[in-house]
Design a protein around this motif. Structure first.
Motif, PDB file in Angstrom:
ATOM      1  N   ASP A  23      24.828  84.925  36.066  1.00 15.16           N
ATOM      2  CA  ASP A  23      25.491  85.853  36.987  1.00 15.16           C
ATOM      3  C   ASP A  23      24.841  87.237  36.956  1.00 15.16           C
ATOM      4  O   ASP A  23      24.654  87.867  38.001  1.00 15.16           O
ATOM      5  CB  ASP A  23      26.980  85.970  36.663  1.00 15.16           C
ATOM      6  CG  ASP A  23      27.759  84.692  36.970  1.00 15.16           C
ATOM      7  OD1 ASP A  23      27.246  83.828  37.714  1.00 15.16           O
ATOM      8  OD2 ASP A  23      28.882  84.552  36.441  1.00 15.16           O
ATOM      9  N   LYS A  24      24.488  87.697  35.766  1.00 16.44           N
ATOM     10  CA  LYS A  24      23.844  89.016  35.653  1.00 16.44           C
ATOM     11  C   LYS A  24      22.441  88.999  36.244  1.00 16.44           C
ATOM     12  O   LYS A  24      22.019  89.966  36.873  1.00 16.44           O
ATOM     13  CB  LYS A  24      23.831  89.467  34.194  1.00 16.44           C
ATOM     14  CG  LYS A  24      25.226  89.839  33.723  1.00 16.44           C
ATOM     15  CD  LYS A  24      25.262  90.266  32.288  1.00 16.44           C
ATOM     16  CE  LYS A  24      26.717  90.578  31.914  1.00 16.44           C
ATOM     17  NZ  LYS A  24      26.861  91.058  30.578  1.00 16.44           N
ATOM     18  N   GLU A  42      27.341  83.563  32.255  1.00 19.73           N
ATOM     19  CA  GLU A  42      27.366  85.029  32.281  1.00 19.73           C
ATOM     20  C   GLU A  42      25.957  85.584  32.468  1.00 19.73           C
ATOM     21  O   GLU A  42      25.750  86.527  33.242  1.00 19.73           O
ATOM     22  CB  GLU A  42      27.970  85.569  30.982  1.00 19.73           C
ATOM     23  CG  GLU A  42      29.456  85.339  30.842  1.00 19.73           C
ATOM     24  CD  GLU A  42      29.995  85.712  29.464  1.00 19.73           C
ATOM     25  OE1 GLU A  42      29.256  86.333  28.667  1.00 19.73           O
ATOM     26  OE2 GLU A  42      31.162  85.373  29.191  1.00 19.73           O
ATOM     27  N   ILE A  43      24.982  85.009  31.769  1.00 20.43           N
ATOM     28  CA  ILE A  43      23.590  85.469  31.901  1.00 20.43           C
ATOM     29  C   ILE A  43      23.081  85.202  33.315  1.00 20.43           C
ATOM     30  O   ILE A  43      22.455  86.059  33.940  1.00 20.43           O
ATOM     31  CB  ILE A  43      22.697  84.808  30.837  1.00 20.43           C
ATOM     32  CG1 ILE A  43      23.052  85.359  29.459  1.00 20.43           C
ATOM     33  CG2 ILE A  43      21.216  85.021  31.138  1.00 20.43           C
ATOM     34  CD1 ILE A  43      22.370  84.674  28.310  1.00 20.43           C
ATOM     35  N   ALA A  65      22.700  89.170  39.951  1.00 18.89           N
ATOM     36  CA  ALA A  65      23.130  90.486  40.416  1.00 18.89           C
ATOM     37  C   ALA A  65      21.971  91.461  40.556  1.00 18.89           C
ATOM     38  O   ALA A  65      22.039  92.392  41.366  1.00 18.89           O
ATOM     39  CB  ALA A  65      24.185  91.069  39.469  1.00 18.89           C
ATOM     40  N   ILE A  66      20.885  91.268  39.785  1.00 20.72           N
ATOM     41  CA  ILE A  66      19.790  92.252  39.841  1.00 20.72           C
ATOM     42  C   ILE A  66      18.498  91.714  40.446  1.00 20.72           C
ATOM     43  O   ILE A  66      17.568  92.478  40.645  1.00 20.72           O
ATOM     44  CB  ILE A  66      19.503  92.861  38.449  1.00 20.72           C
ATOM     45  CG1 ILE A  66      18.946  91.833  37.470  1.00 20.72           C
ATOM     46  CG2 ILE A  66      20.725  93.546  37.890  1.00 20.72           C
ATOM     47  CD1 ILE A  66      18.380  92.438  36.197  1.00 20.72           C
ATOM     48  N   TYR A 124      14.021  90.426  36.425  1.00 24.08           N
ATOM     49  CA  TYR A 124      15.457  90.187  36.524  1.00 24.08           C
ATOM     50  C   TYR A 124      15.964  89.382  35.333  1.00 24.08           C
ATOM     51  O   TYR A 124      17.142  89.383  35.056  1.00 24.08           O
ATOM     52  CB  TYR A 124      15.809  89.476  37.830  1.00 24.08           C
ATOM     53  CG  TYR A 124      15.045  88.187  38.049  1.00 24.08           C
ATOM     54  CD1 TYR A 124      15.570  86.967  37.664  1.00 24.08           C
ATOM     55  CD2 TYR A 124      13.776  88.206  38.627  1.00 24.08           C
ATOM     56  CE1 TYR A 124      14.865  85.796  37.849  1.00 24.08           C
ATOM     57  CE2 TYR A 124      13.066  87.043  38.809  1.00 24.08           C
ATOM     58  CZ  TYR A 124      13.619  85.836  38.416  1.00 24.08           C
ATOM     59  OH  TYR A 124      12.908  84.685  38.589  1.00 24.08           O
ATOM     60  N   THR A 166      19.344  93.202  26.990  1.00 26.07           N
ATOM     61  CA  THR A 166      20.646  93.824  26.746  1.00 26.07           C
ATOM     62  C   THR A 166      21.676  92.835  26.191  1.00 26.07           C
ATOM     63  O   THR A 166      22.623  93.251  25.537  1.00 26.07           O
ATOM     64  CB  THR A 166      21.222  94.462  28.023  1.00 26.07           C
ATOM     65  OG1 THR A 166      21.365  93.467  29.028  1.00 26.07           O
ATOM     66  CG2 THR A 166      20.335  95.580  28.525  1.00 26.07           C
ATOM     67  N   GLU A 167      21.491  91.549  26.434  1.00 21.91           N
ATOM     68  CA  GLU A 167      22.497  90.555  26.047  1.00 21.91           C
ATOM     69  C   GLU A 167      22.156  89.761  24.789  1.00 21.91           C
ATOM     70  O   GLU A 167      23.019  89.048  24.275  1.00 21.91           O
ATOM     71  CB  GLU A 167      22.712  89.568  27.199  1.00 21.91           C
ATOM     72  CG  GLU A 167      23.284  90.200  28.442  1.00 21.91           C
ATOM     73  CD  GLU A 167      24.690  90.711  28.238  1.00 21.91           C
ATOM     74  OE1 GLU A 167      25.511  90.002  27.633  1.00 21.91           O
ATOM     75  OE2 GLU A 167      24.969  91.839  28.678  1.00 21.91           O
ATOM     76  N   VAL A 215      18.071  91.549  31.508  1.00 24.76           N
ATOM     77  CA  VAL A 215      19.354  90.945  31.140  1.00 24.76           C
ATOM     78  C   VAL A 215      19.279  90.432  29.715  1.00 24.76           C
ATOM     79  O   VAL A 215      20.172  90.687  28.897  1.00 24.76           O
ATOM     80  CB  VAL A 215      19.739  89.814  32.118  1.00 24.76           C
ATOM     81  CG1 VAL A 215      20.944  89.033  31.610  1.00 24.76           C
ATOM     82  CG2 VAL A 215      20.015  90.382  33.504  1.00 24.76           C
TER      83      VAL A 215
END
Length: 152
Positions: A41-42, A38-39, A45-46, A124, A131-132, A128
């Motif tokens: 992928d995020k 998940e990390i 994305a940025i 990037y 926030t995570e 992430v």
């Protein structure tokens, strides 16, 4: 150079993990893999994209990162390398020549994240992780509890 994740109460967690069966560790590993993905992928994305090589190099692995990459987060455990998860970016394809010639090559993953005197930072990983972080710690604790209950 990467960020080190420090778990509060690590000694207690290690004692508890040592006392539980291997099947429980395997369940925890599966949940840790999902969180790491998940990390990643995020991050993908940025991350700024010009050729896509840096984006494609972002990943996670158990143990040490691949040669030429930069480890951004390492979740270490004294239980051995099978419980050490590393999130990394970069590879040998993302090495760039140094403009000043002092170092032959620099890792583009590092340059993009932190910038240089000539290039502004385009982080990037840090956004992430910021926030995570709480959610990740909570999910790991929850995974351990769930795995212990499932294997008892």
């Amino acid at each position: 150079m990467g960020y080190k994740v420090t778990l509060l109460g690590r000694a207690r967690l290690e004692r508890r993990l040592n006392a539980i069966p291997k099947a429980t560790k395997e369940l925890v590993k599966k949940d840790m893999e999902q969180i790491a993905q998940e990390i990643v992928d995020k991050m993908k994305a940025i991350v700024p994209v010009d050729t896509g090589a840096l984006r494609d190099s972002i990943g996670w692995t158990w143990g040490r990162p691949p040669k030429g990459s930069t480890a951004f987060a390492v979740a270490k455990n004294t239980l051995g390398s099978e419980m050490t998860l590393t999130i990394y970016a970069g590879n040998e394809a993302t090495l760039v020549r140094s403009a000043n010639g002092r170092r032959p090559y620099l890792q583009k993953a590092w340059i993009v994240e932190f910038g240089t005197s000539r290039t502004p930072a385009q982080p990037y990983f840090r956004p992430v992780w910021k926030t995570e972080k709480k959610r990740v710690k909570s999910k790991v604790r929850s995974a351990v509890r769930k795995a212990v209950k499932a294997t008892q």
